[in-house]
Design a protein around this motif. Structure first.
Motif, PDB file in Angstrom:
ATOM      1  N   ALA A  95       4.830  12.631  59.418  1.00 43.97           N
ATOM      2  CA  ALA A  95       6.156  12.711  60.034  1.00 43.97           C
ATOM      3  C   ALA A  95       7.150  13.400  59.108  1.00 43.97           C
ATOM      4  N   SER A  96       6.724  14.459  58.477  1.00 48.69           N
ATOM      5  CA  SER A  96       7.580  15.110  57.476  1.00 48.69           C
ATOM      6  C   SER A  96       7.846  16.566  57.839  1.00 48.69           C
ATOM      7  N   GLN A  97       8.309  16.805  59.060  1.00 47.38           N
ATOM      8  CA  GLN A  97       8.620  18.164  59.475  1.00 47.38           C
ATOM      9  C   GLN A  97       9.857  18.648  58.716  1.00 47.38           C
ATOM     10  N   GLY A  99      12.874  17.546  58.618  1.00 47.46           N
ATOM     11  CA  GLY A  99      13.634  16.454  58.023  1.00 47.46           C
ATOM     12  C   GLY A  99      15.036  16.272  58.564  1.00 47.46           C
ATOM     13  N   PHE A 100      15.510  17.153  59.445  1.00 51.35           N
ATOM     14  CA  PHE A 100      16.880  17.041  59.931  1.00 51.35           C
ATOM     15  C   PHE A 100      17.125  15.728  60.656  1.00 51.35           C
ATOM     16  N   CYS A 101      16.187  15.303  61.484  1.00 50.34           N
ATOM     17  CA  CYS A 101      16.367  14.074  62.256  1.00 50.34           C
ATOM     18  C   CYS A 101      15.927  12.829  61.485  1.00 50.34           C
ATOM     19  N   THR A 102      15.234  13.019  60.380  1.00 48.19           N
ATOM     20  CA  THR A 102      14.647  11.900  59.639  1.00 48.19           C
ATOM     21  C   THR A 102      15.656  10.841  59.200  1.00 48.19           C
ATOM     22  N   PRO A 103      16.826  11.201  58.668  1.00 41.37           N
ATOM     23  CA  PRO A 103      17.757  10.144  58.248  1.00 41.37           C
ATOM     24  C   PRO A 103      18.122   9.173  59.364  1.00 41.37           C
ATOM     25  N   GLY A 104      18.408   9.695  60.555  1.00 42.23           N
ATOM     26  CA  GLY A 104      18.762   8.820  61.671  1.00 42.23           C
ATOM     27  C   GLY A 104      17.621   7.914  62.079  1.00 42.23           C
ATOM     28  N   ILE A 105      16.402   8.462  62.091  1.00 45.03           N
ATOM     29  CA  ILE A 105      15.235   7.652  62.457  1.00 45.03           C
ATOM     30  C   ILE A 105      15.014   6.555  61.431  1.00 45.03           C
ATOM     31  N   ILE A 106      15.087   6.906  60.160  1.00 46.23           N
ATOM     32  CA  ILE A 106      14.872   5.909  59.106  1.00 46.23           C
ATOM     33  C   ILE A 106      15.931   4.817  59.171  1.00 46.23           C
ATOM     34  N   VAL A 107      17.180   5.200  59.378  1.00 42.61           N
ATOM     35  CA  VAL A 107      18.249   4.195  59.456  1.00 42.61           C
ATOM     36  C   VAL A 107      17.978   3.236  60.615  1.00 42.61           C
ATOM     37  N   ARG A 108      17.602   3.772  61.775  1.00 42.14           N
ATOM     38  CA  ARG A 108      17.323   2.904  62.919  1.00 42.14           C
ATOM     39  C   ARG A 108      16.146   1.978  62.626  1.00 42.14           C
ATOM     40  N   LEU A 109      15.064   2.523  62.052  1.00 44.21           N
ATOM     41  CA  LEU A 109      13.895   1.694  61.755  1.00 44.21           C
ATOM     42  C   LEU A 109      14.193   0.674  60.657  1.00 44.21           C
ATOM     43  N   ALA A 110      15.012   1.041  59.684  1.00 42.57           N
ATOM     44  CA  ALA A 110      15.402   0.089  58.636  1.00 42.57           C
ATOM     45  C   ALA A 110      16.191  -1.068  59.242  1.00 42.57           C
ATOM     46  N   GLY A 111      17.077  -0.749  60.189  1.00 38.34           N
ATOM     47  CA  GLY A 111      17.818  -1.809  60.880  1.00 38.34           C
ATOM     48  C   GLY A 111      16.895  -2.712  61.667  1.00 38.34           C
ATOM     49  N   LEU A 112      15.910  -2.128  62.339  1.00 38.32           N
ATOM     50  CA  LEU A 112      14.935  -2.918  63.094  1.00 38.32           C
ATOM     51  C   LEU A 112      14.148  -3.816  62.153  1.00 38.32           C
ATOM     52  N   ALA A 113      13.722  -3.273  61.025  1.00 32.09           N
ATOM     53  CA  ALA A 113      12.938  -4.057  60.061  1.00 32.09           C
ATOM     54  C   ALA A 113      13.753  -5.221  59.497  1.00 32.09           C
ATOM     55  N   LEU A 132      15.574  12.422  69.173  1.00 36.47           N
ATOM     56  CA  LEU A 132      14.979  13.674  69.603  1.00 36.47           C
ATOM     57  C   LEU A 132      14.667  14.495  68.355  1.00 36.47           C
ATOM     58  N   CYS A 133      13.390  14.717  68.117  1.00 36.18           N
ATOM     59  CA  CYS A 133      12.957  15.585  67.026  1.00 36.18           C
ATOM     60  C   CYS A 133      12.681  16.946  67.637  1.00 36.18           C
ATOM     61  N   ARG A 134      13.423  17.931  67.231  1.00 37.88           N
ATOM     62  CA  ARG A 134      13.241  19.267  67.814  1.00 37.88           C
ATOM     63  C   ARG A 134      12.005  19.968  67.260  1.00 37.88           C
ATOM     64  N   CYS A 135      11.438  19.469  66.178  1.00 42.36           N
ATOM     65  CA  CYS A 135      10.194  20.058  65.646  1.00 42.36           C
ATOM     66  C   CYS A 135       9.002  19.653  66.502  1.00 42.36           C
ATOM     67  N   THR A 136       8.996  18.398  66.961  1.00 43.22           N
ATOM     68  CA  THR A 136       7.830  17.902  67.679  1.00 43.22           C
ATOM     69  C   THR A 136       8.096  17.687  69.157  1.00 43.22           C
ATOM     70  N   GLY A 137       9.355  17.761  69.584  1.00 47.55           N
ATOM     71  CA  GLY A 137       9.677  17.527  70.997  1.00 47.55           C
ATOM     72  C   GLY A 137       9.929  16.124  71.184  1.00 47.55           C
TER      73      GLY A 137
END
Length: 137
Positions: A95-97, A99-113, A132-137
């Motif tokens: 999951a290391s395309q 990286g533009f969307c990565t911070p938001g995803i990590i923050v959401r998952l960290a909150g869930l954890a 929405l990850c524009r690298c993977t759709g």
């Protein structure tokens, strides 16, 4: 002009209450650029996700005055060990395309954890639907 008091990544701050969004306050007034502007002001891609009192929120559609007096956590406010663990997990699963969307995803998952330490794959998949990850759709 009145001001807004917030706590951003553990640091008390005051910013002008001029009707700006939380994303504008973070990026342009406080220099916190880990919250990305991917679709502002639509609030649909999740790149600007931050935690407000531990709950995920897209900052591009959140008026800063709505979070007056609350605690905002961005990617920059997560503990270093936690960031390293998320980085390792993302790399290990491909999951290391860009990286533009990565911070938001990590923050959401960290909150869930934090809220649900035993959350399983269905909860993680549900959380990821907000991004929405524009690298993977």
């Amino acid at each position: 002009m009145p001001t807004l008091a917030l706590v951003v990544d553990g640091r008390p701050v005051e910013v002008p209450d001029d009707g700006a969004t939380l994303l504008t306050v973070l990026r342009e007034r406080l220099g916190v650029t880990s919250a990305k502007d991917g679709c502002s002001p639509q609030g649909q891609c999740g790149c600007c996700t931050v935690l407000v009192d531990g709950q995920p929120r897209v900052a591009c559609v959140t008026p800063a005055r709505r979070v007056r007096g609350r605690s905002i956590t961005t990617l920059d406010g997560l503990p270093a060990g936690e960031l390293a663990a998320w980085g390792s997990a993302f790399c290990a699963t491909g999951a290391s395309q860009c990286g533009f969307c990565t911070p938001g995803i990590i923050v959401r998952l960290a909150g869930l954890a934090t809220r649900s330490p035993e959350a399983g794959e269905p909860a993680v998949e549900q959380a990821r639907l907000a991004h929405l990850c524009r690298c993977t759709g």
